[in-house]
Motif scaffolding. Structure first.
Motif, PDB file in Angstrom:
ATOM      1  N   GLY A  41       5.123  -2.699  -1.709  1.00 25.29           N
ATOM      2  CA  GLY A  41       4.339  -1.592  -2.266  1.00 25.29           C
ATOM      3  C   GLY A  41       3.958  -1.822  -3.709  1.00 25.29           C
ATOM      4  O   GLY A  41       2.981  -1.256  -4.193  1.00 25.29           O
ATOM      5  N   ASN A  42       4.723  -2.662  -4.401  1.00 21.46           N
ATOM      6  CA  ASN A  42       4.391  -2.989  -5.790  1.00 21.46           C
ATOM      7  C   ASN A  42       3.349  -4.092  -5.889  1.00 21.46           C
ATOM      8  O   ASN A  42       2.867  -4.389  -6.972  1.00 21.46           O
ATOM      9  CB  ASN A  42       5.656  -3.400  -6.551  1.00 21.46           C
ATOM     10  CG  ASN A  42       6.570  -2.224  -6.784  1.00 21.46           C
ATOM     11  OD1 ASN A  42       6.135  -1.075  -6.795  1.00 21.46           O
ATOM     12  ND2 ASN A  42       7.845  -2.512  -6.968  1.00 21.46           N
ATOM     13  N   ASP A  43       3.029  -4.716  -4.747  1.00 22.63           N
ATOM     14  CA  ASP A  43       2.002  -5.756  -4.708  1.00 22.63           C
ATOM     15  C   ASP A  43       0.646  -5.141  -5.055  1.00 22.63           C
ATOM     16  O   ASP A  43       0.331  -4.025  -4.666  1.00 22.63           O
ATOM     17  CB  ASP A  43       1.971  -6.375  -3.311  1.00 22.63           C
ATOM     18  CG  ASP A  43       1.045  -7.574  -3.232  1.00 22.63           C
ATOM     19  OD1 ASP A  43       0.726  -8.136  -4.294  1.00 22.63           O
ATOM     20  OD2 ASP A  43       0.656  -7.938  -2.107  1.00 22.63           O
ATOM     21  N   GLN A  44      -0.166  -5.882  -5.767  1.00 23.79           N
ATOM     22  CA  GLN A  44      -1.456  -5.368  -6.224  1.00 23.79           C
ATOM     23  C   GLN A  44      -2.543  -5.409  -5.156  1.00 23.79           C
ATOM     24  O   GLN A  44      -3.581  -4.782  -5.316  1.00 23.79           O
ATOM     25  CB  GLN A  44      -1.927  -6.160  -7.459  1.00 23.79           C
ATOM     26  CG  GLN A  44      -0.994  -6.022  -8.644  1.00 23.79           C
ATOM     27  CD  GLN A  44      -0.830  -4.578  -9.090  1.00 23.79           C
ATOM     28  OE1 GLN A  44      -1.778  -3.810  -9.099  1.00 23.79           O
ATOM     29  NE2 GLN A  44       0.400  -4.200  -9.427  1.00 23.79           N
ATOM     30  N   ASN A  45      -2.315  -6.140  -4.063  1.00 17.96           N
ATOM     31  CA  ASN A  45      -3.352  -6.266  -3.038  1.00 17.96           C
ATOM     32  C   ASN A  45      -3.629  -4.944  -2.331  1.00 17.96           C
ATOM     33  O   ASN A  45      -4.757  -4.493  -2.263  1.00 17.96           O
ATOM     34  CB  ASN A  45      -2.971  -7.337  -2.011  1.00 17.96           C
ATOM     35  CG  ASN A  45      -2.987  -8.720  -2.630  1.00 17.96           C
ATOM     36  OD1 ASN A  45      -3.671  -8.948  -3.612  1.00 17.96           O
ATOM     37  ND2 ASN A  45      -2.213  -9.621  -2.067  1.00 17.96           N
ATOM     38  N   ASN A  48      -0.946   0.960  -1.368  1.00 19.87           N
ATOM     39  CA  ASN A  48      -0.908   2.207  -0.615  1.00 19.87           C
ATOM     40  C   ASN A  48      -0.522   1.984   0.844  1.00 19.87           C
ATOM     41  O   ASN A  48       0.187   2.798   1.435  1.00 19.87           O
ATOM     42  CB  ASN A  48      -2.245   2.929  -0.693  1.00 19.87           C
ATOM     43  CG  ASN A  48      -2.501   3.468  -2.076  1.00 19.87           C
ATOM     44  OD1 ASN A  48      -1.565   3.782  -2.803  1.00 19.87           O
ATOM     45  ND2 ASN A  48      -3.760   3.560  -2.453  1.00 19.87           N
ATOM     46  N   PHE A  49      -0.986   0.886   1.426  1.00 22.46           N
ATOM     47  CA  PHE A  49      -0.640   0.580   2.809  1.00 22.46           C
ATOM     48  C   PHE A  49       0.860   0.402   2.963  1.00 22.46           C
ATOM     49  O   PHE A  49       1.488   0.990   3.842  1.00 22.46           O
ATOM     50  CB  PHE A  49      -1.392  -0.674   3.285  1.00 22.46           C
ATOM     51  CG  PHE A  49      -0.948  -1.151   4.641  1.00 22.46           C
ATOM     52  CD1 PHE A  49      -1.347  -0.481   5.779  1.00 22.46           C
ATOM     53  CD2 PHE A  49      -0.111  -2.251   4.767  1.00 22.46           C
ATOM     54  CE1 PHE A  49      -0.930  -0.911   7.036  1.00 22.46           C
ATOM     55  CE2 PHE A  49       0.304  -2.681   6.011  1.00 22.46           C
ATOM     56  CZ  PHE A  49      -0.111  -2.007   7.143  1.00 22.46           C
ATOM     57  N   TRP A  50       1.467  -0.446   2.124  1.00 22.67           N
ATOM     58  CA  TRP A  50       2.899  -0.721   2.241  1.00 22.67           C
ATOM     59  C   TRP A  50       3.745   0.491   1.878  1.00 22.67           C
ATOM     60  O   TRP A  50       4.806   0.710   2.464  1.00 22.67           O
ATOM     61  CB  TRP A  50       3.282  -1.937   1.410  1.00 22.67           C
ATOM     62  CG  TRP A  50       2.716  -3.182   2.008  1.00 22.67           C
ATOM     63  CD1 TRP A  50       1.724  -3.957   1.506  1.00 22.67           C
ATOM     64  CD2 TRP A  50       3.079  -3.760   3.261  1.00 22.67           C
ATOM     65  NE1 TRP A  50       1.449  -4.985   2.365  1.00 22.67           N
ATOM     66  CE2 TRP A  50       2.278  -4.890   3.451  1.00 22.67           C
ATOM     67  CE3 TRP A  50       4.009  -3.438   4.240  1.00 22.67           C
ATOM     68  CZ2 TRP A  50       2.374  -5.702   4.568  1.00 22.67           C
ATOM     69  CZ3 TRP A  50       4.118  -4.247   5.362  1.00 22.67           C
ATOM     70  CH2 TRP A  50       3.300  -5.363   5.514  1.00 22.67           C
ATOM     71  N   ASN A  51       3.305   1.277   0.921  1.00 26.17           N
ATOM     72  CA  ASN A  51       4.028   2.506   0.607  1.00 26.17           C
ATOM     73  C   ASN A  51       3.993   3.464   1.797  1.00 26.17           C
ATOM     74  O   ASN A  51       4.986   4.127   2.100  1.00 26.17           O
ATOM     75  CB  ASN A  51       3.444   3.182  -0.634  1.00 26.17           C
ATOM     76  CG  ASN A  51       3.779   2.430  -1.897  1.00 26.17           C
ATOM     77  OD1 ASN A  51       4.774   1.725  -1.969  1.00 26.17           O
ATOM     78  ND2 ASN A  51       2.933   2.575  -2.904  1.00 26.17           N
ATOM     79  N   PHE A  52       2.866   3.541   2.467  1.00 28.82           N
ATOM     80  CA  PHE A  52       2.739   4.397   3.639  1.00 28.82           C
ATOM     81  C   PHE A  52       3.633   3.897   4.776  1.00 28.82           C
ATOM     82  O   PHE A  52       4.324   4.685   5.425  1.00 28.82           O
ATOM     83  CB  PHE A  52       1.275   4.461   4.093  1.00 28.82           C
ATOM     84  CG  PHE A  52       1.064   5.313   5.304  1.00 28.82           C
ATOM     85  CD1 PHE A  52       1.174   6.692   5.229  1.00 28.82           C
ATOM     86  CD2 PHE A  52       0.765   4.734   6.528  1.00 28.82           C
ATOM     87  CE1 PHE A  52       0.991   7.487   6.354  1.00 28.82           C
ATOM     88  CE2 PHE A  52       0.579   5.515   7.659  1.00 28.82           C
ATOM     89  CZ  PHE A  52       0.691   6.898   7.560  1.00 28.82           C
ATOM     90  N   ILE A  53       3.649   2.578   5.016  1.00 33.81           N
ATOM     91  CA  ILE A  53       4.496   2.003   6.060  1.00 33.81           C
ATOM     92  C   ILE A  53       5.971   2.243   5.726  1.00 33.81           C
ATOM     93  O   ILE A  53       6.771   2.594   6.601  1.00 33.81           O
ATOM     94  CB  ILE A  53       4.208   0.495   6.244  1.00 33.81           C
ATOM     95  CG1 ILE A  53       2.776   0.275   6.721  1.00 33.81           C
ATOM     96  CG2 ILE A  53       5.209  -0.148   7.194  1.00 33.81           C
ATOM     97  CD1 ILE A  53       2.483   0.858   8.080  1.00 33.81           C
TER      98      ILE A  53
END
Length: 118
Positions: A41-45, A48-53
Protein backbone atom coordinates in the motif's frame (compact mmCIF):
# COMPACT_ATOMS: atom_id res chain seq x y z
CA UNK A 1 0.83 -22.89 8.53
CA UNK A 2 -1.46 -25.77 9.45
CA UNK A 3 -2.41 -24.02 12.71
CA UNK A 4 -3.45 -20.96 10.73
CA UNK A 5 -5.60 -23.09 8.44
CA UNK A 6 -7.11 -24.86 11.46
CA UNK A 7 -8.27 -21.52 12.82
CA UNK A 8 -9.67 -20.51 9.42
CA UNK A 9 -11.53 -23.81 9.04
CA UNK A 10 -13.29 -23.03 12.31
CA UNK A 11 -14.42 -19.75 10.74
CA UNK A 12 -17.26 -18.92 13.12
CA UNK A 13 -16.93 -21.62 15.78
CA UNK A 14 -17.16 -19.89 19.13
CA UNK A 15 -17.43 -23.07 21.18
CA UNK A 16 -14.64 -25.36 22.23
CA UNK A 17 -11.04 -24.61 23.01
CA UNK A 18 -7.94 -23.49 21.08
CA UNK A 19 -4.36 -24.16 22.03
CA UNK A 20 -1.83 -21.37 22.43
CA UNK A 21 -0.07 -22.62 19.31
CA UNK A 22 -3.18 -22.29 17.16
CA UNK A 23 -3.92 -18.82 18.49
CA UNK A 24 -0.40 -17.39 18.21
CA UNK A 25 0.24 -18.87 14.75
CA UNK A 26 -3.01 -17.29 13.58
CA UNK A 27 -1.92 -13.93 15.03
CA UNK A 28 1.57 -14.21 13.51
CA UNK A 29 0.40 -15.11 10.00
CA UNK A 30 -2.20 -12.32 10.06
CA UNK A 31 0.46 -9.83 11.19
CA UNK A 32 2.79 -10.89 8.37
CA UNK A 33 0.03 -10.68 5.76
CA UNK A 34 -1.02 -7.30 7.13
CA UNK A 35 2.56 -6.03 6.96
CA UNK A 36 2.85 -7.19 3.35
CA UNK A 37 -0.34 -5.36 2.40
CA UNK A 38 0.91 -2.29 4.27
CA UNK A 39 4.20 -2.34 2.33
CA UNK A 40 2.37 -2.83 -0.96
CA UNK A 41 0.00 0.00 0.00
CA UNK A 42 2.98 2.30 0.45
CA UNK A 43 4.07 1.56 -3.12
CA UNK A 44 3.66 4.55 -5.42
CA UNK A 45 2.26 2.56 -8.36
CA UNK A 46 -1.23 1.85 -7.06
CA UNK A 47 -1.50 2.32 -3.28
CA UNK A 48 -5.29 2.54 -3.21
CA UNK A 49 -5.67 -0.93 -4.72
CA UNK A 50 -3.41 -2.62 -2.15
CA UNK A 51 -4.91 -0.67 0.73
CA UNK A 52 -8.36 -1.81 -0.40
CA UNK A 53 -7.21 -5.45 -0.70
CA UNK A 54 -5.64 -5.23 2.76
CA UNK A 55 -8.86 -3.80 4.15
CA UNK A 56 -10.85 -6.63 2.57
CA UNK A 57 -8.47 -9.20 4.02
CA UNK A 58 -8.85 -7.64 7.48
CA UNK A 59 -12.61 -7.75 7.13
CA UNK A 60 -12.47 -11.39 5.98
CA UNK A 61 -10.48 -12.53 9.04
CA UNK A 62 -12.39 -10.43 11.57
CA UNK A 63 -14.83 -13.19 12.56
CA UNK A 64 -12.16 -15.94 12.67
CA UNK A 65 -10.00 -13.64 14.81
CA UNK A 66 -12.78 -13.12 17.33
CA UNK A 67 -13.64 -16.84 17.27
CA UNK A 68 -10.07 -18.02 17.89
CA UNK A 69 -9.74 -15.46 20.72
CA UNK A 70 -12.95 -16.71 22.33
CA UNK A 71 -11.80 -20.33 22.02
CA UNK A 72 -8.43 -19.36 23.53
CA UNK A 73 -10.22 -17.75 26.47
CA UNK A 74 -12.23 -20.96 26.87
CA UNK A 75 -8.97 -22.93 26.94
CA UNK A 76 -7.80 -20.90 29.93
CA UNK A 77 -11.12 -21.47 31.71
CA UNK A 78 -12.62 -18.04 31.04
CA UNK A 79 -15.86 -17.07 29.41
CA UNK A 80 -15.75 -15.75 25.85
CA UNK A 81 -17.36 -12.56 27.15
CA UNK A 82 -13.90 -11.55 28.37
CA UNK A 83 -13.23 -10.68 24.72
CA UNK A 84 -15.04 -7.39 25.30
CA UNK A 85 -12.38 -6.25 27.75
CA UNK A 86 -10.19 -5.75 24.67
CA UNK A 87 -12.41 -2.80 23.74
CA UNK A 88 -10.96 -0.84 26.66
CA UNK A 89 -8.08 1.17 25.21
CA UNK A 90 -4.58 -0.05 26.06
CA UNK A 91 -5.41 -1.83 29.34
CA UNK A 92 -7.90 -4.23 27.75
CA UNK A 93 -5.41 -5.48 25.18
CA UNK A 94 -2.78 -6.03 27.87
CA UNK A 95 -5.24 -8.12 29.90
CA UNK A 96 -6.12 -10.22 26.83
CA UNK A 97 -2.46 -10.80 25.95
CA UNK A 98 -1.76 -11.94 29.50
CA UNK A 99 -4.74 -14.32 29.34
CA UNK A 100 -3.51 -15.61 25.97
CA UNK A 101 -0.10 -16.39 27.44
CA UNK A 102 -1.53 -18.68 30.15
CA UNK A 103 -1.30 -22.41 29.60
CA UNK A 104 -4.36 -24.55 28.97
CA UNK A 105 -6.52 -25.50 31.90
CA UNK A 106 -5.57 -29.15 32.54
CA UNK A 107 -8.14 -31.76 31.69
CA UNK A 108 -11.63 -31.05 30.40
CA UNK A 109 -13.45 -27.93 31.51
CA UNK A 110 -16.95 -26.59 30.92
CA UNK A 111 -15.99 -25.65 27.34
CA UNK A 112 -14.78 -29.08 26.27
CA UNK A 113 -11.85 -31.47 26.42
CA UNK A 114 -8.29 -30.23 26.54
CA UNK A 115 -7.09 -29.75 22.93
CA UNK A 116 -3.64 -31.04 23.95
CA UNK A 117 -5.24 -34.41 24.52
CA UNK A 118 -4.10 -34.58 28.14
Amino acid sequence: MSWYMTALKKYAVFSGRSRRREFWWFVLVNAIIGAIFQCLGNDQNDPNFWNFIGWLYGLAVLIPSIAVQVRRLHDTGRSGWWWFIGLIPFVGWIVLVVFDLFDSEPGPNQYGPNPKGM
